[in-house]
Design an enzyme around this catalytic site. Structure first.
Site, PDB file in Angstrom:
ATOM      1  N   GLU A  68       0.876  -1.172   0.000  1.00  0.00           N
ATOM      2  CA  GLU A  68       0.000   0.000   0.000  1.00  0.00           C
ATOM      3  C   GLU A  68       0.915   1.224   0.000  1.00  0.00           C
ATOM      4  OE1 GLU A  68      -2.749   0.419   3.272  1.00  0.00           O
ATOM      5  OE2 GLU A  68      -3.483   2.322   2.457  1.00  0.00           O
ATOM      6  N   ARG A  76       5.468 -12.836   9.909  1.00  0.00           N
ATOM      7  CA  ARG A  76       6.135 -11.551   9.652  1.00  0.00           C
ATOM      8  C   ARG A  76       7.552 -11.584  10.192  1.00  0.00           C
ATOM      9  NH1 ARG A  76       2.132  -7.519   9.264  1.00  0.00           N
ATOM     10  NH2 ARG A  76       3.554  -5.789   9.489  1.00  0.00           N
ATOM     11  N   LYS A 122       3.922   0.862   9.859  1.00  0.00           N
ATOM     12  CA  LYS A 122       4.005   2.083   9.052  1.00  0.00           C
ATOM     13  C   LYS A 122       3.368   3.264   9.792  1.00  0.00           C
ATOM     14  CE  LYS A 122       2.907   0.200   4.962  1.00  0.00           C
ATOM     15  NZ  LYS A 122       2.444   0.150   3.572  1.00  0.00           N
TER      16      LYS A 122
HETATM   17  P1  ATP Z   1       1.167  -1.784   8.298  1.00  0.00           P
HETATM   18  O1  ATP Z   1       2.541  -1.474   8.793  1.00  0.00           O
HETATM   19  O2  ATP Z   1       0.307  -0.594   8.271  1.00  0.00           O
HETATM   20  O3  ATP Z   1       0.573  -3.010   8.924  1.00  0.00           O
HETATM   21  P2  ATP Z   1       1.880  -3.339   6.032  1.00  0.00           P
HETATM   22  O4  ATP Z   1       3.270  -3.456   6.519  1.00  0.00           O
HETATM   23  O5  ATP Z   1       0.964  -4.500   6.060  1.00  0.00           O
HETATM   24  O6  ATP Z   1       1.226  -2.130   6.762  1.00  0.00           O
HETATM   25  P3  ATP Z   1       1.608  -3.274   3.164  1.00  0.00           P
HETATM   26  O7  ATP Z   1       2.050  -2.218   2.239  1.00  0.00           O
HETATM   27  O8  ATP Z   1       0.199  -3.692   3.117  1.00  0.00           O
HETATM   28  O9  ATP Z   1       1.950  -2.715   4.570  1.00  0.00           O
HETATM   29  O10 ATP Z   1       2.553  -4.521   3.022  1.00  0.00           O
HETATM   30  C1  ATP Z   1       2.783  -5.142   1.795  1.00  0.00           C
HETATM   31  C2  ATP Z   1       3.118  -6.586   2.006  1.00  0.00           C
HETATM   32  O11 ATP Z   1       4.258  -6.708   2.841  1.00  0.00           O
HETATM   33  C3  ATP Z   1       1.972  -7.327   2.677  1.00  0.00           C
HETATM   34  O12 ATP Z   1       1.642  -8.437   1.872  1.00  0.00           O
HETATM   35  C4  ATP Z   1       2.526  -7.770   3.986  1.00  0.00           C
HETATM   36  O13 ATP Z   1       2.114  -9.085   4.265  1.00  0.00           O
HETATM   37  C5  ATP Z   1       4.035  -7.703   3.807  1.00  0.00           C
HETATM   38  N1  ATP Z   1       4.672  -7.324   5.059  1.00  0.00           N
HETATM   39  C6  ATP Z   1       4.452  -6.200   5.771  1.00  0.00           C
HETATM   40  N2  ATP Z   1       5.173  -6.198   6.903  1.00  0.00           N
HETATM   41  C7  ATP Z   1       5.896  -7.344   6.915  1.00  0.00           C
HETATM   42  C8  ATP Z   1       6.832  -7.923   7.823  1.00  0.00           C
HETATM   43  N3  ATP Z   1       7.172  -7.321   8.964  1.00  0.00           N
HETATM   44  N4  ATP Z   1       7.368  -9.119   7.494  1.00  0.00           N
HETATM   45  C9  ATP Z   1       7.038  -9.727   6.352  1.00  0.00           C
HETATM   46  N5  ATP Z   1       6.161  -9.236   5.460  1.00  0.00           N
HETATM   47  C10 ATP Z   1       5.582  -8.057   5.725  1.00  0.00           C
END
Ligand code: ATP
Ligand code: MG
Length: 565
Positions: free
Chosen positions: A39, A265, A275
């Site tokens: 996003e 994650r 974020k």
């Molecule tokens: P927020 O921090 O607001 O929860 P987000 O990190 O989920 O947002 P996105 O832009 O939706 O932000 O993430 C894109 C992709 O990255 C998603 O498919 C998510 O599963 C993956 N992702 C995000 N954070 C992690 C993480 N810490 N480890 C592994 N994958 C991640």
């Protein structure tokens, strides 16, 4: 142990790769298609690196492709700056989507049509319940939700209202489109989830064409289906959403059937990967922007000097599992050091200089000596360095009254100046405040190059140094953890856990001339100090260096072990 030099080298197995392997072997899929769906509401961080390395990595390994798809369904928080930064960062990390760049907004028309389709099938309805009331009626994990009175609205009325929502007749929040599933479902996501909301907001790509926007839940699976994604890989928090995605796919005339698989994650001690928090850090001025080298963003890590290959290596070592865990920050530093130890040229830089005058060295004479560029890589060769009567050494490398186990310079003691000569300290000159400002020393001409003299005399320490004759003034920025505790925010206000000493700026450092024009971002090892890289703030004749990561300091360890702090 071999390190990952390219995105595809030396990759282990995990449950996702096993699933894909068997799908390929059984013929369920012919071409593996994955996607990374950020996003664009912030910069990518090290957690995203894991998701990127996984989705792009498996696509490469199985000869398929990975799409970059912007999940741009919330125009109030999304910006072009973030879109550009995300593309740059994915490329920097070593991956390429080729021509497969997509946006959820590419599918807004199709998604809207599918909204109407669900209404016509009696599987969605327009709900006028105010947002607060809707939330209250959703129930809890232990109590079922209540059906909305609008659930029984006719297909014609919902269809008419949905069209008028699109036409802009209603203000934000007045109505939503909801799926008609099951308000008593134990899975909250199945309790008539919202599919569309009214948002009178300009979109970075579609401008003012729309004033209703699909939710992520409605856009996600359908976008996967449109693009023919075979393996939709995401983090565990989406596991509970999968039944909804499956329900939507089953109830819509989609062109393909994607499958979603969830993995844990990446979490790392001392780092924050939300974020929402990263945005606050930037907006509240707690850091100097998204690319501040203390930030866990890819832009920050790059500016700090972390090579993309070290990030890939770190992510690979962590593996892919289904259980949540927290990785020690030290494991990340390990991957950085492993790589830079092999690749970074060695240079000499004195961060906190102390002058050393060699009394038996003739005034005005200088000599050129040879210094090895990288002991781990013979092909890196040598470089000339200047030696002279006035030298600067590290202030920490001298102690007037050394405790046991301090082997460096002190009055009467002899040490090696690396690639230079053996010098013996004769006297420490002090200022009126009693601080040591200069060391008077003598050198042994028989130790040229730093080699032991014919009498076989040994020294216990080798110091780095720069020559006063040609040293260049530099600024050095030493970064420590942005948060002072391994679990920031665990006790409440996360901003209260910020480390007041996360940035230390040394303005009086001196570096050897070879560092004067070091290319921005290129790693060097400052001998005995750590790995550094030149910062974009550097000006001609005035380099600025960021410390990427320190070397393990044995003396610091001795001090810590003996409780001397
Ligand atoms: P927020 O921090 O607001 O929860 P987000 O990190 O989920 O947002 P996105 O832009 O939706 O932000 O993430 C894109 C992709 O990255 C998603 O498919 C998510 O599963 C993956 N992702 C995000 N954070 C992690 C993480 N810490 N480890 C592994 N994958 C991640
Ligand atoms: Mg998300």
């Amino acid at each position: 142990m071999a390190l990952t030099e390219t995105p595809t080298a030396d990759i282990g197995r995990d449950f996702i790769r096993d699933i894909i392997q068997s799908d390929v072997e059984s013929g369920r899929v012919t071409e593996v298609v994955t996607r990374f769906p950020p996003e664009p509401n912030g910069y990518l961080h090290i957690g995203h690196a894991k998701a990127i390395c996984l989705s792009f990595g498996v696509a490469q390994e199985f000869g398929g492709r990975c799409h970059l798809r912007f999940d741009d369904t919330n125009p109030t928080k999304e910006e072009q700056e973030f879109i550009d930064a995300i593309k740059h960062d994915v490329h920097w990390l070593g991956f390429d989507w080729g021509k497969h760049l997509y946006h959820a907004s590419d599918y807004f028309e199709q998604l809207y049509e599918w909204g109407e389709h669900l209404i016509r099938e009696g599987k969605a309805y327009v709900d006028d319940t105010p947002p607060d009331e809707m939330r209250a009626k959703r129930g809890t994990l232990t109590e079922p939700g209540q059906n909305s009175p609008f659930r029984y609205r006719s297909v014609e009325e919902s269809l008419d209202l949905f069209r008028r929502m699109r036409a802009g007749e209603f203000p934000n929040g007045a109505r939503v489109l909801r799926a008609k599933i099951d308000m008593a479902s134990p899975n909250m996501n199945m309790r008539d989830p919202v599919l569309y909301r009214i948002l009178h907001a300009e979109h970075p790509r579609t401008g003012n064409a729309w004033c209703i926007y699909p939710t992520y839940d409605f856009a996600h699976g359908q976008s996967d289906a449109i693009e023919g994604i075979t393996h939709s890989l995401c983090t565990l928090e989406f596991e509970d959403h999968r039944p909804l995605y499956d329900w939507l796919i089953e109830n819509l005339p989609v062109p393909a059937r994607p499958h979603q698989y969830e993995f844990a994650r990446l979490n790392i001690t001392y780092l924050v990967m939300s974020k929402r928090i990263l945005t606050r850090l930037v907006q509240e001025g707690r850091v100097n922007g998204w690319d501040d080298p203390r930030m866990p963003t890819l832009a920050g890590l790059r500016r700090r000097g972390v090579p993309a290959a070290a990030l890939r290596d770190f992510v690979r070592r962590g593996g892919i599992t289904k259980s949540n865990s927290i990785t020690d920050y030290a494991a990340f530093e390990f991957s950085i050091r492993e790589l830079l130890n092999r690749t970074a040229p060695r240079r000499m830089a004195v961060l906190r200089p102390l002058k050393l005058v060699i009394e038996n060295w003739p005034e005005g004479r200088t000599e050129t000596l040879d210094a090895i560029n990288n002991p781990e890589d013979a092909s890196a060769g040598t470089r000339p360095i200047t030696f002279g009567r006035e030298i600067y050494i590290e202030r920490d490398d001298f102690m007037e009254n050394p405790p046991k186990k301090f082997f460096r310079l002190s009055p009467g003691r002899e040490v090696r100046l690396r690639y230079g000569y053996f010098v013996t300290c004769r006297e420490a000159v002090k200022n009126t405040a009693g601080e040591v400002v200069e060391l008077r020393c003598t050198y042994d001409p028989a130790t040229r190059g730093g080699n032991a003299p014919p009498d076989g005399r040994k020294v216990q320490a080798t110091l780095h140094w720069v020559a006063a004759a040609d040293a260049v003034a530099a600024e050095v920025r030493i970064y420590n953890h942005l948060f002072a505790r391994p679990d920031p925010g665990a006790d409440g206000d996360i901003m209260a856990d910020l480390n007041p000493d996360s940035l230390e700026v040394l303005t009086g450092s001196l570096v050897e001339p070879a560092l004067a024009a070091a290319p921005v971002g290129e790693a060097v090892q400052f001998e005995r100090q750590g790995y550094f890289c030149s910062d974009p703030d550097s000006a001609p004749g005035r380099p600025v260096f960021n410390r990427t990561v320190g070397l393990r300091d044995t003396w610091a360890k001795v001090q810590a072990n003996s409780g001397r702090g």
